[in-house]
Design a protein around this motif. Structure first.
Motif, PDB file in Angstrom:
ATOM      1  N   PHE A 208     -20.101  44.172  33.086  1.00  0.00           N
ATOM      2  CA  PHE A 208     -19.046  44.257  32.074  1.00  0.00           C
ATOM      3  C   PHE A 208     -18.808  45.705  31.708  1.00  0.00           C
ATOM      4  CE2 PHE A 208     -23.035  43.659  29.774  1.00  0.00           C
ATOM      5  CZ  PHE A 208     -22.998  44.683  28.834  1.00  0.00           C
ATOM      6  N   ASP A 209     -17.618  45.968  31.175  1.00  0.00           N
ATOM      7  CA  ASP A 209     -17.279  47.307  30.708  1.00  0.00           C
ATOM      8  C   ASP A 209     -16.068  47.196  29.796  1.00  0.00           C
ATOM      9  OD1 ASP A 209     -17.409  49.993  30.305  1.00  0.00           O
ATOM     10  OD2 ASP A 209     -16.934  50.572  32.368  1.00  0.00           O
ATOM     11  N   THR A 210     -15.804  48.258  29.043  1.00  0.00           N
ATOM     12  CA  THR A 210     -14.697  48.256  28.080  1.00  0.00           C
ATOM     13  C   THR A 210     -13.814  49.488  28.275  1.00  0.00           C
ATOM     14  OG1 THR A 210     -15.991  49.468  26.436  1.00  0.00           O
ATOM     15  CG2 THR A 210     -16.088  47.055  26.364  1.00  0.00           C
ATOM     16  N   MET A 211     -12.588  49.391  27.772  1.00  0.00           N
ATOM     17  CA  MET A 211     -11.681  50.535  27.707  1.00  0.00           C
ATOM     18  C   MET A 211     -10.896  50.435  26.407  1.00  0.00           C
ATOM     19  SD  MET A 211     -10.112  50.912  31.577  1.00  0.00           S
ATOM     20  CE  MET A 211      -9.314  52.465  31.188  1.00  0.00           C
ATOM     21  N   SER A 212     -10.787  51.560  25.719  1.00  0.00           N
ATOM     22  CA  SER A 212      -9.990  51.583  24.493  1.00  0.00           C
ATOM     23  C   SER A 212      -8.512  51.632  24.843  1.00  0.00           C
ATOM     24  CB  SER A 212     -10.356  52.810  23.654  1.00  0.00           C
ATOM     25  OG  SER A 212      -9.950  54.003  24.327  1.00  0.00           O
ATOM     26  N   LYS A 213      -7.674  51.374  23.854  1.00  0.00           N
ATOM     27  CA  LYS A 213      -6.232  51.451  24.083  1.00  0.00           C
ATOM     28  C   LYS A 213      -5.827  52.867  24.473  1.00  0.00           C
ATOM     29  CE  LYS A 213      -1.697  50.575  22.029  1.00  0.00           C
ATOM     30  NZ  LYS A 213      -0.943  50.163  20.826  1.00  0.00           N
ATOM     31  N   ILE A 216      -6.422  53.267  28.125  1.00  0.00           N
ATOM     32  CA  ILE A 216      -5.416  52.508  28.864  1.00  0.00           C
ATOM     33  C   ILE A 216      -4.085  53.246  28.861  1.00  0.00           C
ATOM     34  CG2 ILE A 216      -4.068  50.367  28.878  1.00  0.00           C
ATOM     35  CD1 ILE A 216      -6.581  48.991  27.688  1.00  0.00           C
ATOM     36  N   GLU A 217      -3.733  53.833  27.729  1.00  0.00           N
ATOM     37  CA  GLU A 217      -2.473  54.563  27.623  1.00  0.00           C
ATOM     38  C   GLU A 217      -2.466  55.791  28.533  1.00  0.00           C
ATOM     39  OE1 GLU A 217       0.751  54.691  25.700  1.00  0.00           O
ATOM     40  OE2 GLU A 217       0.227  52.710  26.439  1.00  0.00           O
ATOM     41  N   ARG A 222       0.171  58.337  33.247  1.00  0.00           N
ATOM     42  CA  ARG A 222       0.099  59.136  34.465  1.00  0.00           C
ATOM     43  C   ARG A 222       0.496  58.345  35.707  1.00  0.00           C
ATOM     44  NH1 ARG A 222      -6.373  59.349  34.133  1.00  0.00           N
ATOM     45  NH2 ARG A 222      -6.926  57.773  35.673  1.00  0.00           N
ATOM     46  N   ALA A 223       0.791  57.069  35.540  1.00  0.00           N
ATOM     47  CA  ALA A 223       1.237  56.263  36.673  1.00  0.00           C
ATOM     48  C   ALA A 223       2.665  56.649  37.021  1.00  0.00           C
ATOM     49  CB  ALA A 223       1.174  54.778  36.328  1.00  0.00           C
ATOM     50  N   PRO A 224       2.962  56.867  38.307  1.00  0.00           N
ATOM     51  CA  PRO A 224       4.344  57.206  38.688  1.00  0.00           C
ATOM     52  C   PRO A 224       5.334  56.148  38.246  1.00  0.00           C
ATOM     53  CG  PRO A 224       2.844  57.585  40.516  1.00  0.00           C
ATOM     54  CD  PRO A 224       2.048  56.888  39.454  1.00  0.00           C
ATOM     55  N   TRP A 232       4.921  47.596  32.979  1.00  0.00           N
ATOM     56  CA  TRP A 232       4.364  48.019  31.694  1.00  0.00           C
ATOM     57  C   TRP A 232       5.364  47.779  30.563  1.00  0.00           C
ATOM     58  CZ3 TRP A 232      -0.535  49.241  30.559  1.00  0.00           C
ATOM     59  CH2 TRP A 232      -1.395  49.650  31.583  1.00  0.00           C
ATOM     60  N   ASP A 233       6.648  47.807  30.878  1.00  0.00           N
ATOM     61  CA  ASP A 233       7.676  47.631  29.853  1.00  0.00           C
ATOM     62  C   ASP A 233       7.770  46.190  29.380  1.00  0.00           C
ATOM     63  OD1 ASP A 233       8.337  50.334  30.138  1.00  0.00           O
ATOM     64  OD2 ASP A 233       9.731  49.877  31.774  1.00  0.00           O
ATOM     65  N   THR A 234       7.531  45.253  30.297  1.00  0.00           N
ATOM     66  CA  THR A 234       7.738  43.838  29.976  1.00  0.00           C
ATOM     67  C   THR A 234       6.444  43.054  29.829  1.00  0.00           C
ATOM     68  OG1 THR A 234       7.970  43.375  32.342  1.00  0.00           O
ATOM     69  CG2 THR A 234       9.989  43.793  31.105  1.00  0.00           C
ATOM     70  N   ASP A 235       5.344  43.532  30.448  1.00  0.00           N
ATOM     71  CA  ASP A 235       4.077  42.791  30.447  1.00  0.00           C
ATOM     72  C   ASP A 235       2.912  43.738  30.155  1.00  0.00           C
ATOM     73  OD1 ASP A 235       4.826  39.944  31.554  1.00  0.00           O
ATOM     74  OD2 ASP A 235       5.870  41.372  32.846  1.00  0.00           O
ATOM     75  N   TYR A 236       2.986  44.400  29.003  1.00  0.00           N
ATOM     76  CA  TYR A 236       2.009  45.442  28.692  1.00  0.00           C
ATOM     77  C   TYR A 236       0.579  44.896  28.665  1.00  0.00           C
ATOM     78  CZ  TYR A 236      -0.198  49.439  26.442  1.00  0.00           C
ATOM     79  OH  TYR A 236      -1.020  50.496  26.177  1.00  0.00           O
ATOM     80  N   ILE A 237       0.359  43.770  28.001  1.00  0.00           N
ATOM     81  CA  ILE A 237      -0.993  43.234  27.860  1.00  0.00           C
ATOM     82  C   ILE A 237      -1.562  42.851  29.229  1.00  0.00           C
ATOM     83  CG2 ILE A 237      -2.429  41.458  26.799  1.00  0.00           C
ATOM     84  CD1 ILE A 237      -1.274  43.530  24.851  1.00  0.00           C
ATOM     85  N   GLU A 238      -0.733  42.214  30.066  1.00  0.00           N
ATOM     86  CA  GLU A 238      -1.196  41.838  31.398  1.00  0.00           C
ATOM     87  C   GLU A 238      -1.532  43.074  32.227  1.00  0.00           C
ATOM     88  OE1 GLU A 238      -1.794  38.656  32.755  1.00  0.00           O
ATOM     89  OE2 GLU A 238      -1.755  38.339  30.594  1.00  0.00           O
ATOM     90  N   MET A 239      -0.729  44.127  32.100  1.00  0.00           N
ATOM     91  CA  MET A 239      -1.011  45.361  32.834  1.00  0.00           C
ATOM     92  C   MET A 239      -2.273  46.024  32.308  1.00  0.00           C
ATOM     93  SD  MET A 239       1.148  45.757  35.257  1.00  0.00           S
ATOM     94  CE  MET A 239       1.046  47.507  35.657  1.00  0.00           C
ATOM     95  N   ALA A 240      -2.510  45.928  31.004  1.00  0.00           N
ATOM     96  CA  ALA A 240      -3.741  46.473  30.437  1.00  0.00           C
ATOM     97  C   ALA A 240      -4.959  45.721  30.979  1.00  0.00           C
ATOM     98  CB  ALA A 240      -3.696  46.392  28.914  1.00  0.00           C
ATOM     99  N   LYS A 241      -4.859  44.404  31.044  1.00  0.00           N
ATOM    100  CA  LYS A 241      -5.948  43.599  31.605  1.00  0.00           C
ATOM    101  C   LYS A 241      -6.168  43.952  33.079  1.00  0.00           C
ATOM    102  CE  LYS A 241      -5.543  39.193  30.682  1.00  0.00           C
ATOM    103  NZ  LYS A 241      -4.844  37.897  30.437  1.00  0.00           N
ATOM    104  N   LYS A 242      -5.072  44.185  33.789  1.00  0.00           N
ATOM    105  CA  LYS A 242      -5.188  44.563  35.196  1.00  0.00           C
ATOM    106  C   LYS A 242      -5.932  45.883  35.355  1.00  0.00           C
ATOM    107  CE  LYS A 242      -2.569  46.349  38.994  1.00  0.00           C
ATOM    108  NZ  LYS A 242      -1.263  46.853  39.444  1.00  0.00           N
ATOM    109  N   THR A 243      -5.708  46.806  34.410  1.00  0.00           N
ATOM    110  CA  THR A 243      -6.406  48.082  34.449  1.00  0.00           C
ATOM    111  C   THR A 243      -7.921  47.870  34.374  1.00  0.00           C
ATOM    112  OG1 THR A 243      -4.523  49.172  33.392  1.00  0.00           O
ATOM    113  CG2 THR A 243      -6.634  50.316  33.300  1.00  0.00           C
ATOM    114  N   LEU A 244      -8.335  46.904  33.560  1.00  0.00           N
ATOM    115  CA  LEU A 244      -9.768  46.592  33.471  1.00  0.00           C
ATOM    116  C   LEU A 244     -10.272  45.928  34.744  1.00  0.00           C
ATOM    117  CD1 LEU A 244     -11.711  47.102  31.022  1.00  0.00           C
ATOM    118  CD2 LEU A 244      -9.278  47.359  30.513  1.00  0.00           C
TER     119      LEU A 244
END
Length: 304
Positions: A208-213, A216-217, A222-224, A232-244
């Motif tokens: 397990f691991d964590t990332m703060s907002k 994530i930001e 820095r993503a092209p 990220w514009d329409t599904d921010y939470i899902e994209m944040a989960k994907k980052t994890l």
């Protein structure tokens, strides 16, 4: 007296040496005409007719992925329809495909390679404009499915943590995560605190691991794809989960996936994290990259 018959000596025959059986090292695939794909291409709207050949070229990738040519034909025909929907909803994708048709071909090949789908309901992956080209970007669920389907893990998930929810993380002899979500609370980008992933390996090991907002930001900015319209514009939470999940992907041993597939998946899933160090430097010099897989084997052009 009875006559005794003398036995005649039998002729000795030399033992026959078994002839080696002819084997064919390479199994040739039978020719197959993807009729469903041809029908889907013929039905493309006028805006996409100028690049219709791009939709036909990835068939070998789908056939390699699904083996049964009829299944490959059926699946790819659907993906052509989904890709057309995405492009009609975002004219910039059509512009990118017209200027760089190979990028659309490679994006569709990567849909097959990763066994994902562009189905907008399932949200396993997206066509994203990047640098004047089209890139296939798997979603949170797309990456989760890859890890599960390849037998790397028994369980993998990521969760957001919002303001007002109980959350604890412990390290040491009894390390672990405790999260008590509030299903009735506000679950929006504005009150997101961060996310975490939890993995159970096939041998029972837990990761397990964590990332703060804020972390994530930094990755989002820095993503092209952040420079243009993106998920990220329409599904921010899902994209944040994907980052994890991407972070989990790096930590998980990948013994069950071929080296070629690992490289392709890393390029697809991690391009927006890797690009920060390489992208600026690469703009200052002519691209001499040879970091491209054999098209007959992997059929993926890596994003630089």
């Amino acid at each position: 007296m009875s006559e005794t018959k003398q036995e005649q000596p039998q002729e000795q025959t030399a033992p026959q040496t078994p002839q080696p059986q002819e084997t064919t090292a390479v199994v040739k695939k039978e020719k197959y005409t993807p009729e469903l794909c041809a029908s889907a291409i013929n039905k493309l709207p006028p805006q996409l007719q100028g690049i219709k050949n791009c939709f036909a070229q990835p068939f070998d990738s789908f056939r390699n992925a699904f083996k049964d040519p009829k299944e490959a034909d059926r699946v790819m025909a659907k993906e052509i329809e989904f890709a057309a929907q995405a492009m009609l909803a975002n004219n910039y994708l059509i512009k990118c495909a017209t200027a760089n048709p190979l990028s659309l071909v490679n994006a569709l090949k990567n849909v097959a390679l990763t066994h994902s789908t562009l189905n907008p309901v399932l949200k396993q992956g997206y066509l994203v404009p990047f640098g004047g080209a089209i890139t296939f970007m798997p979603s949170y669920m797309g990456l989760v499915d890859v890890l599960l389907n390849n037998g790397l893990v028994k369980k993998v998930e990521a969760h957001p943590v919002f303001e007002g929810e109980k959350f604890e993380i412990k390290h040491g002899t009894n390390e672990g995560i405790f999260h008590e979500p509030n299903p009735w609370g506000k679950r929006e980008k504005e009150n997101l605190q961060g996310c975490y992933y939890y993995v159970v390996m096939t041998d029972g090991t837990e990761l397990f691991d964590t990332m703060s907002k804020e972390e994530i930001e930094k990755i989002r900015k820095r993503a092209p794809s952040a420079k243009a319209s993106s998920p990220w514009d329409t599904d921010y939470i899902e994209m944040a989960k994907k980052t994890l999940i991407r972070r989990a992907f790096k930590a998980i041993p990948k013994n069950g996936i071929s080296e070629d597939k690992v490289k392709a998946l890393e390029a697809v899933f991690d391009y927006d994290e890797k690009v920060e160090q390489n992208w600026i430097a690469e703009q200052k010099q002519a691209s001499t990259s040879t970091n491209r897989f054999d098209e007959d084997e992997v059929e993926y052009e890596e994003v630089n």
